[in-house]
Structures are given as C-alpha cells and as structure tokens.
Design a protein around this motif. Sequence first.
Motif, PDB file in Angstrom:
ATOM      1  N   ASP A 203       0.819  -1.218   0.000  1.00 32.81           N
ATOM      2  CA  ASP A 203       0.000   0.000   0.000  1.00 32.81           C
ATOM      3  C   ASP A 203       0.848   1.260   0.000  1.00 32.81           C
ATOM      4  O   ASP A 203       0.331   2.369   0.123  1.00 32.81           O
ATOM      5  N   GLY A 204       2.161   1.133  -0.123  1.00 35.13           N
ATOM      6  CA  GLY A 204       3.059   2.284  -0.176  1.00 35.13           C
ATOM      7  C   GLY A 204       3.622   2.696   1.169  1.00 35.13           C
ATOM      8  O   GLY A 204       4.561   3.498   1.220  1.00 35.13           O
ATOM      9  N   SER A 205       3.075   2.185   2.247  1.00 30.72           N
ATOM     10  CA  SER A 205       3.586   2.517   3.575  1.00 30.72           C
ATOM     11  C   SER A 205       4.870   1.738   3.856  1.00 30.72           C
ATOM     12  O   SER A 205       5.197   0.769   3.162  1.00 30.72           O
ATOM     13  N   LYS A 206       5.588   2.180   4.891  1.00 30.06           N
ATOM     14  CA  LYS A 206       6.843   1.527   5.247  1.00 30.06           C
ATOM     15  C   LYS A 206       6.779   1.003   6.672  1.00 30.06           C
ATOM     16  O   LYS A 206       6.070   1.545   7.512  1.00 30.06           O
ATOM     17  N   THR A 207       7.523  -0.049   6.897  1.00 31.99           N
ATOM     18  CA  THR A 207       7.589  -0.619   8.237  1.00 31.99           C
ATOM     19  C   THR A 207       8.953  -1.266   8.441  1.00 31.99           C
ATOM     20  O   THR A 207       9.714  -1.442   7.482  1.00 31.99           O
ATOM     21  N   GLN A 208       9.243  -1.603   9.672  1.00 33.82           N
ATOM     22  CA  GLN A 208      10.485  -2.303   9.976  1.00 33.82           C
ATOM     23  C   GLN A 208      10.207  -3.785  10.189  1.00 33.82           C
ATOM     24  O   GLN A 208       9.184  -4.151  10.759  1.00 33.82           O
ATOM     25  N   THR A 209      11.132  -4.598   9.725  1.00 31.22           N
ATOM     26  CA  THR A 209      10.995  -6.032   9.934  1.00 31.22           C
ATOM     27  C   THR A 209      12.373  -6.641  10.144  1.00 31.22           C
ATOM     28  O   THR A 209      13.400  -6.015   9.840  1.00 31.22           O
ATOM     29  N   ALA A 210      12.413  -7.851  10.674  1.00 34.21           N
ATOM     30  CA  ALA A 210      13.694  -8.488  10.991  1.00 34.21           C
ATOM     31  C   ALA A 210      14.531  -8.715   9.732  1.00 34.21           C
ATOM     32  O   ALA A 210      14.009  -9.090   8.685  1.00 34.21           O
ATOM     33  N   SER A 211      15.837  -8.494   9.858  1.00 34.16           N
ATOM     34  CA  SER A 211      16.737  -8.710   8.715  1.00 34.16           C
ATOM     35  C   SER A 211      17.066 -10.184   8.525  1.00 34.16           C
ATOM     36  O   SER A 211      17.588 -10.569   7.480  1.00 34.16           O
ATOM     37  N   ALA A 212      16.799 -11.000   9.533  1.00 41.53           N
ATOM     38  CA  ALA A 212      17.103 -12.442   9.512  1.00 41.53           C
ATOM     39  C   ALA A 212      18.600 -12.701   9.365  1.00 41.53           C
ATOM     40  O   ALA A 212      19.016 -13.765   8.927  1.00 41.53           O
ATOM     41  N   LEU A 213      19.422 -11.726   9.761  1.00 48.35           N
ATOM     42  CA  LEU A 213      20.866 -11.863   9.634  1.00 48.35           C
ATOM     43  C   LEU A 213      21.417 -12.762  10.738  1.00 48.35           C
ATOM     44  O   LEU A 213      21.129 -12.564  11.915  1.00 48.35           O
ATOM     45  N   ALA A 214      22.183 -13.763  10.344  1.00 49.49           N
ATOM     46  CA  ALA A 214      22.787 -14.682  11.310  1.00 49.49           C
ATOM     47  C   ALA A 214      24.112 -15.195  10.746  1.00 49.49           C
ATOM     48  O   ALA A 214      24.316 -15.213   9.523  1.00 49.49           O
ATOM     49  N   TYR A 215      24.991 -15.627  11.649  1.00 45.20           N
ATOM     50  CA  TYR A 215      26.341 -16.049  11.261  1.00 45.20           C
ATOM     51  C   TYR A 215      26.787 -17.154  12.199  1.00 45.20           C
ATOM     52  O   TYR A 215      26.520 -17.108  13.409  1.00 45.20           O
ATOM     53  N   VAL A 216      27.470 -18.154  11.660  1.00 45.83           N
ATOM     54  CA  VAL A 216      28.064 -19.201  12.486  1.00 45.83           C
ATOM     55  C   VAL A 216      29.347 -19.668  11.804  1.00 45.83           C
ATOM     56  O   VAL A 216      29.396 -19.818  10.583  1.00 45.83           O
ATOM     57  N   ARG A 217      30.404 -19.885  12.614  1.00 48.18           N
ATOM     58  CA  ARG A 217      31.702 -20.296  12.062  1.00 48.18           C
ATOM     59  C   ARG A 217      32.275 -21.443  12.878  1.00 48.18           C
ATOM     60  O   ARG A 217      32.183 -21.456  14.102  1.00 48.18           O
ATOM     61  N   TYR A 218      32.873 -22.380  12.174  1.00 51.64           N
ATOM     62  CA  TYR A 218      33.644 -23.445  12.803  1.00 51.64           C
ATOM     63  C   TYR A 218      34.972 -23.528  12.064  1.00 51.64           C
ATOM     64  O   TYR A 218      35.011 -23.942  10.899  1.00 51.64           O
ATOM     65  N   ALA A 219      36.054 -23.101  12.707  1.00 48.68           N
ATOM     66  CA  ALA A 219      37.373 -23.015  12.066  1.00 48.68           C
ATOM     67  C   ALA A 219      37.272 -22.095  10.851  1.00 48.68           C
ATOM     68  O   ALA A 219      36.903 -20.936  10.989  1.00 48.68           O
ATOM     69  N   ASP A 220      37.560 -22.595   9.632  1.00 48.86           N
ATOM     70  CA  ASP A 220      37.492 -21.739   8.450  1.00 48.86           C
ATOM     71  C   ASP A 220      36.199 -21.912   7.668  1.00 48.86           C
ATOM     72  O   ASP A 220      36.038 -21.316   6.598  1.00 48.86           O
ATOM     73  N   ASP A 221      35.259 -22.707   8.176  1.00 44.63           N
ATOM     74  CA  ASP A 221      33.963 -22.890   7.519  1.00 44.63           C
ATOM     75  C   ASP A 221      32.934 -21.994   8.189  1.00 44.63           C
ATOM     76  O   ASP A 221      32.788 -22.026   9.415  1.00 44.63           O
ATOM     77  N   PHE A 222      32.219 -21.201   7.399  1.00 44.13           N
ATOM     78  CA  PHE A 222      31.207 -20.357   8.010  1.00 44.13           C
ATOM     79  C   PHE A 222      29.974 -20.220   7.113  1.00 44.13           C
ATOM     80  O   PHE A 222      30.032 -20.379   5.886  1.00 44.13           O
ATOM     81  N   ILE A 223      28.847 -19.955   7.790  1.00 40.36           N
ATOM     82  CA  ILE A 223      27.545 -19.801   7.153  1.00 40.36           C
ATOM     83  C   ILE A 223      26.999 -18.428   7.517  1.00 40.36           C
ATOM     84  O   ILE A 223      27.113 -17.987   8.662  1.00 40.36           O
ATOM     85  N   VAL A 224      26.389 -17.746   6.534  1.00 39.52           N
ATOM     86  CA  VAL A 224      25.710 -16.472   6.794  1.00 39.52           C
ATOM     87  C   VAL A 224      24.282 -16.582   6.260  1.00 39.52           C
ATOM     88  O   VAL A 224      24.059 -17.096   5.163  1.00 39.52           O
ATOM     89  N   LEU A 225      23.327 -16.118   7.041  1.00 31.62           N
ATOM     90  CA  LEU A 225      21.927 -16.079   6.624  1.00 31.62           C
ATOM     91  C   LEU A 225      21.485 -14.626   6.515  1.00 31.62           C
ATOM     92  O   LEU A 225      21.862 -13.790   7.345  1.00 31.62           O
ATOM     93  N   ALA A 226      20.675 -14.328   5.513  1.00 26.54           N
ATOM     94  CA  ALA A 226      20.142 -12.973   5.333  1.00 26.54           C
ATOM     95  C   ALA A 226      18.762 -13.060   4.708  1.00 26.54           C
ATOM     96  O   ALA A 226      18.335 -14.120   4.231  1.00 26.54           O
TER      97      ALA A 226
END
Length: 264
Positions: free
Chosen positions: A187-210
């Motif tokens: 409808d043209g309005s704006k709102t805030q919502t979660a970015s779903a940003l997350a990170y996890v690392r084990y040694a040199d392996d890592f995952i990022v969520l967005a």
Amino acid sequence: MPKTFGKPRLLGIPTIEDRALQYLLNLILEPLVEMTSESYSFGFRPYRFAKYAIAYLRSVLRTKDKSFIRKQTSKSNIKNQLYELVPENKVILNADIKGFFDNINHDWLLNNLFLEPKLILFIKAWLKNETLDKNTFYETQTGTPQGGIITPTLVNFTLNGLEKTVMDSINPLTKSKEKRIVITLKDGSKTQTASALAYVRYADDFIVLARSKYIMNNYIIPLINNFIQPRGLMLNQQKTKIFRLSDKNMQLDFLGYTFKYNDK
C-alpha cells in the motif's frame, strides 16, 4: 593426506622440540585470542563443540507456520502480506575460503599478533620453515602448517572479527540495534521487519543467513572480501554457494550434517 577432488593435503608435522615450544607458547597466546573471540565461533575453542554450532544453525534456519502467523496478525498486515515476510525462507551463504591454511599472509599475521617481539620470532620461524616433499625442499611463503599445535589458535586469530564485520554490514540499511530493516509495503507505507541476519563459524567454515540475495550480494559479501583479502585470503567461487533451502534439489551441508527444506 587425500582431500576432496583427489588433491593432496600437505601436513606440517613439527619435531618433538618444536611441538613442546608450540605448546608452551600456545599457553600464552590462546587465552589472548580467546578474549577477542566471538559469540558464534565454535571451532578450536575451549568448551565449544561442533554440535553447538549445529544446534545454533538449526535454530536460525527454522521457520514458523505461515497459517499460524496469519491467524495472529492484523487485517492491515494481511492486506500487505506482511505476515509472509516473518517466516521467510532465508538466503544462505555457504562460504568456502580458497586454500585457507595454505594462503594466510605471513606479514599480516606477524604484524598483528599481540605477542612480545621475541616470541613472534618463534612464530615466524615456524611459518617460514621449509618443507620437504620427495627429497626436495620448498620455501614457505604463505600459510600455516596443518598439524602444528599452535595452528588452530592462529586460525581463530586470523578470522576473529569476521562475525562483527558480517553483523555490521547492513548498518547502511538500519539504525536499529536489533538489525531491523525498513521495507515498503504494497500500500506504499513503510515498516520495519527483521533482517534475519545470522552467522556461524567453525574453524574456516562459516555460514551467513540474510533476508535476500540483494542484501547478501551488495552488503555482506563485499565486506567479507574486504575483511579476508588483507589476510591473503579469498572466497572460493566454485565452492561458495548462495541459495535458499526451498530451491529445487538444494541442501545445506555443514560439519557432517545435512539440512533440507520441509514444507510441513
């Protein structure tokens, strides 16, 4: 030692004297590195295990039932389909650093280690030590030998700060401490919502969520590259993947576990 795709993995096995010295020096260095370690780094750290990393990853991948959320939301949010954004199927960056152990920049490591100069000389000697392969000596220009007692601590030292880099990457999009981002509704309005940003690392392996591939490609990955390049590292474009679990025939493999999407 065999590695994926048939390539050999070279292991640097120090002598007994060097192992003893590395152990003693690691007693000093590991607590210092631990003080700079981050919340969602699980590899080569005291009292942290691979299953902790898997448990956290599972918790941030899990989504809520859309029909349940729709019953709980307001009519205006239903009209704007805002309820569909809450349990989004996150975009996943399954990152792979190309030849991590072989390519760490010696100069960066030696210039940034918080140790007395006399102790850094020991680190330099171990890093620069020549390797013997089939009766031929090779000079070591980059990397840290796998098999050394102190190597896991150097690994964490090299990548400590990556979590903060990832979490701060979307600061241009939000001023919220909770990393909530502004979106425009139908409808043209704006709102805030979660970015779903997350990170996890084990040694040199890592995952990022967005939340989206746009955020991943334009905000997160450029800052990851800026962080690892001075350390002599780069993402392996052939092995690094960006996808959603709901994409056809996609799955996430991490630390020996496989995650798949289930509509139910």
